[in-house]
Design a protein around this motif. Sequence first.
Motif, mmCIF file in Angstrom:
data_model
loop_
_atom_site.group_PDB
_atom_site.id
_atom_site.type_symbol
_atom_site.label_atom_id
_atom_site.label_comp_id
_atom_site.label_asym_id
_atom_site.label_seq_id
_atom_site.Cartn_x
_atom_site.Cartn_y
_atom_site.Cartn_z
ATOM 1 N N PHE A 61 0.803 -1.219 0.000
ATOM 2 C CA PHE A 61 0.000 0.000 0.000
ATOM 3 C C PHE A 61 0.840 1.276 0.000
ATOM 4 C CE2 PHE A 61 -2.221 3.428 2.204
ATOM 5 C CZ PHE A 61 -3.318 3.577 1.376
ATOM 6 N N GLU A 62 1.793 1.373 0.897
ATOM 7 C CA GLU A 62 2.568 2.618 1.029
ATOM 8 C C GLU A 62 3.268 3.003 -0.263
ATOM 9 O OE1 GLU A 62 2.604 5.006 3.366
ATOM 10 O OE2 GLU A 62 1.016 3.802 4.280
ATOM 11 N N ASP A 63 3.830 2.030 -0.953
ATOM 12 C CA ASP A 63 4.530 2.327 -2.206
ATOM 13 C C ASP A 63 3.570 2.612 -3.358
ATOM 14 O OD1 ASP A 63 6.972 2.020 -0.966
ATOM 15 O OD2 ASP A 63 7.240 -0.061 -1.622
ATOM 16 N N ASN A 64 2.345 2.144 -3.231
ATOM 17 C CA ASN A 64 1.404 2.219 -4.347
ATOM 18 C C ASN A 64 0.202 3.126 -4.118
ATOM 19 O OD1 ASN A 64 2.824 0.287 -5.928
ATOM 20 N ND2 ASN A 64 1.951 -1.340 -4.697
ATOM 21 N N LYS A 65 0.179 3.858 -3.002
ATOM 22 C CA LYS A 65 -1.045 4.589 -2.675
ATOM 23 C C LYS A 65 -1.432 5.630 -3.723
ATOM 24 C CE LYS A 65 1.253 7.452 0.765
ATOM 25 N NZ LYS A 65 1.302 7.767 2.194
ATOM 26 N N ASP A 66 -0.477 6.261 -4.376
ATOM 27 C CA ASP A 66 -0.825 7.222 -5.426
ATOM 28 C C ASP A 66 -1.485 6.522 -6.612
ATOM 29 O OD1 ASP A 66 0.124 9.351 -3.953
ATOM 30 O OD2 ASP A 66 2.088 9.371 -4.946
#
Length: 98
Positions: free
Chosen positions: A28-33
């Motif tokens: 999630f953190e790396d892909n939230k955008d």
Amino acid sequence: MDIKEKMESKWEEIVATKNEREALFENFEDNKDRISELHFEVEIKQLQYMFLKREQLAELDPDNVTGAEKINETCIELSQKKLIENGYEERLKREGLS
């Protein structure tokens, strides 16, 4: 392509985009955008689907679809409002969805 085929194709696009988005939640953190982008991409595809539904309803007997048309139009208006509030007004105009 007839309206039914267009609707089926659009639905497949919606499902594929949702699946792509879901896969990104593993990190999630790396892909939230990208997750956010795909969320609004799904919203736009759903709006496109509702426009196809509008076309489909227009082809039916008017006496049998009045309630369904009103519901569909309300959904279109709410989707447009949400997308415009989130900065997608130009895209909606560009794609004839406003």
